[in-house]
Design a protein around this motif. Structure first.
Motif, short mmCIF file in Angstrom:
data_model
loop_
_atom_site.label_atom_id
_atom_site.label_comp_id
_atom_site.label_asym_id
_atom_site.label_seq_id
_atom_site.Cartn_x
_atom_site.Cartn_y
_atom_site.Cartn_z
N PRO A 46 7.76 8.52 0.45
CA PRO A 46 6.75 8.11 -0.54
C PRO A 46 6.67 6.60 -0.63
N LEU A 47 5.48 6.11 -0.90
CA LEU A 47 5.23 4.67 -0.96
C LEU A 47 4.73 4.31 -2.35
N HIS A 48 5.39 3.36 -3.00
CA HIS A 48 5.00 2.93 -4.34
C HIS A 48 4.49 1.50 -4.24
N VAL A 49 3.19 1.31 -4.42
CA VAL A 49 2.56 -0.01 -4.35
C VAL A 49 1.76 -0.22 -5.62
N GLY A 50 2.16 -1.19 -6.42
CA GLY A 50 1.44 -1.42 -7.67
C GLY A 50 1.38 -0.17 -8.51
N ARG A 51 0.19 0.24 -8.86
CA ARG A 51 0.01 1.45 -9.67
C ARG A 51 -0.16 2.71 -8.84
N PHE A 52 0.03 2.59 -7.53
CA PHE A 52 -0.24 3.72 -6.65
C PHE A 52 1.06 4.29 -6.07
N PHE A 53 1.10 5.61 -6.01
CA PHE A 53 2.21 6.34 -5.42
C PHE A 53 1.62 7.22 -4.33
N VAL A 54 1.83 6.82 -3.08
CA VAL A 54 1.24 7.52 -1.94
C VAL A 54 2.33 8.40 -1.32
N HIS A 55 2.05 9.67 -1.18
CA HIS A 55 3.06 10.60 -0.68
C HIS A 55 2.41 11.66 0.19
N ALA A 56 3.25 12.30 1.01
CA ALA A 56 2.75 13.30 1.94
C ALA A 56 3.16 14.70 1.56
N GLY A 57 4.00 14.83 0.54
CA GLY A 57 4.50 16.15 0.18
C GLY A 57 4.36 16.45 -1.29
N ASP A 58 5.42 16.99 -1.88
CA ASP A 58 5.37 17.42 -3.28
C ASP A 58 6.24 16.55 -4.17
N GLU A 59 6.43 15.29 -3.80
CA GLU A 59 7.27 14.41 -4.59
C GLU A 59 6.66 14.17 -5.98
N THR A 60 7.52 13.97 -6.95
CA THR A 60 7.07 13.70 -8.32
C THR A 60 6.79 12.20 -8.46
N PRO A 61 5.59 11.82 -8.85
CA PRO A 61 5.27 10.40 -8.96
C PRO A 61 5.91 9.77 -10.19
N PRO A 62 6.26 8.50 -10.10
CA PRO A 62 6.79 7.81 -11.28
C PRO A 62 5.75 7.78 -12.40
N ALA A 63 6.20 7.71 -13.62
CA ALA A 63 5.30 7.65 -14.76
C ALA A 63 4.41 6.43 -14.66
N GLY A 64 3.15 6.62 -15.02
CA GLY A 64 2.22 5.51 -15.04
C GLY A 64 1.59 5.17 -13.71
N THR A 65 1.83 5.97 -12.68
CA THR A 65 1.24 5.70 -11.38
C THR A 65 0.10 6.68 -11.09
N ARG A 66 -0.77 6.27 -10.20
CA ARG A 66 -1.83 7.15 -9.70
C ARG A 66 -1.33 7.72 -8.39
N ALA A 67 -1.00 9.00 -8.37
CA ALA A 67 -0.50 9.63 -7.16
C ALA A 67 -1.66 9.96 -6.23
N LEU A 68 -1.48 9.66 -4.96
CA LEU A 68 -2.46 10.00 -3.93
C LEU A 68 -1.71 10.70 -2.81
N ARG A 69 -2.06 11.96 -2.59
CA ARG A 69 -1.40 12.73 -1.54
C ARG A 69 -2.19 12.56 -0.25
N ILE A 70 -1.61 11.84 0.69
CA ILE A 70 -2.25 11.56 1.98
C ILE A 70 -1.28 11.98 3.07
N ALA A 71 -1.39 13.20 3.54
CA ALA A 71 -0.49 13.69 4.57
C ALA A 71 -0.86 13.09 5.92
N ALA A 72 0.15 12.85 6.75
CA ALA A 72 -0.13 12.43 8.11
C ALA A 72 -0.94 13.53 8.77
N GLY A 73 -2.04 13.15 9.40
CA GLY A 73 -2.93 14.17 9.94
C GLY A 73 -3.80 13.62 11.04
N ARG A 74 -5.10 13.86 10.93
CA ARG A 74 -5.99 13.55 12.04
C ARG A 74 -6.65 12.19 11.94
#
Length: 324
Positions: free
Chosen positions: A107-135
């Motif tokens: 998972p990647l935490h940048v500023g207010r964004f939490f970018v993840h590829a699975g089912d990780e729980t995002p830190p409080a106050g972040t905008r989670a974006l699920r972007i799986a490695a794909g095409r």
């Protein structure tokens, strides 16, 4: 080094054989766009960086559910003509290769964004974006994309407000999604030369509950659906240095007077050439965020909207979405 991203061009159960050979980043980009292989069933392909930020040092892994034939091995080898060596063919233990291929995407935490590829729980106050490695490129893990995320986040924190945004070479849509979160209500257009990337962006938008982004398959700005809504107050282009230079007049032409232009996908050694191309179009360099060998640039468009002196030159377009 974990896989930068993968292209699922096949399916089926966990593969039990793997074919590996070296490739270049350019070949990896072509592979990750989803090549048509004369194989049934098709293998699942994964590309990864062998040496960080070295465009010539990448690897292709092809996973098969059964022992690949000589024809299948030849088909894989044809995807990476630069290899210059016979592919490595190995039998795998009974493992979940999907988990293996995703293992490097923490998972990647940048500023207010939490970018993840699975089912990780995002830190409080972040905008989670699920972007799986794909095409398509754009999982956020490469310095170019994480740098753009950080720059967009900082712009909003500093009070910047944009009513219109365009994301050129959107890849997975990650930066367009970030813009939609930071500036709700903004009219956002996301484009890519690769129709697969646009399909991926559409899927990711639905998965993340992002609505209202206009998606366009386009070569740069060369489509009425991109030019029509112009000028844009924020222009984002995270591609490669060659296309950035080639497209400088196009991007300057769709930017509103005083617009913010965020450019990425260029090495620090390429910065001068990219900046010069945009300065020739009336833009001024406002900020450089250097991350390792890579640089993210923020420029400001001129006080008057740029009017190109002639038709756009489509040369230099090869190599689009870069984010890994």
């Amino acid at each position: 080094m974990g896989p930068a991203m993968s292209a699922d061009v096949g399916g089926g159960p966990a593969g039990s054989w793997k074919v590996t050979l070296p490739c270049t980043r350019a070949e990896a980009e072509a592979i990750d766009a989803g090549p048509e292989l004369p194989l049934d069933p098709a293998p699942t392909l994964a590309t990864s960086e062998e040496v960080l930020d070295d465009a010539e040092a990448w690897r292709l892994d092809a996973y098969f559910a059964q022992q690949p034939s000589a024809h299948a091995i030849a088909a894989i080898a044809a995807l990476a003509p630069s290899a210059g060596a016979a592919p490595l063919v190995e039998r795998l233990a009974d493992e979940d290769w999907v988990t293996i291929s995703q293992a490097g995407l923490a998972p990647l935490h940048v500023g207010r964004f939490f970018v993840h590829a699975g089912d990780e729980t995002p830190p409080a106050g972040t905008r989670a974006l699920r972007i799986a490695a794909g095409r398509a490129f754009g999982t956020g893990h490469h310095e170019t994309t994480s740098g753009c995320l950080a720059m967009l986040d900082a712009l909003e924190r500093d009070g910047a407000a944009f009513a219109s945004v365009v994301d050129i070479g959107t890849g997975t849509g990650l930066l367009a999604f970030a813009a939609a979160y930071l500036w709700p209500g903004a009219a956002i257009v996301a484009t890519d030369i690769d129709p697969v990337a646009v399909d991926v962006t559409r899927e990711n938008a639905a998965a993340n509950g992002v609505e209202g982004i206009a998606l366009v398959v386009a070569d740069g700005t060369l489509d009425p659906a991109v030019v029509g809504p112009a000028p844009y107050e924020l222009v984002i282009a995270n591609i490669l240095a060659g296309p950035l230079v080639s497209m400088a007049p196009e991007l300057a032409a769709i930017a509103a007077p005083g617009a913010t232009i965020v450019l990425a996908g260029l090495l620090e050694t390429q910065r001068a050439a990219v900046v010069a191309a945009y300065q020739a179009c009336g833009c001024a360099l406002a900020e450089v965020d250097r991350r390792g060998d890579w640089s993210v640039l923020r420029l400001t468009a001129g006080a008057e909207r740029f009017v190109p002196s002639g038709p756009f030159d489509p040369k230099g377009r090869d190599g689009w979405a870069l984010d890994l």
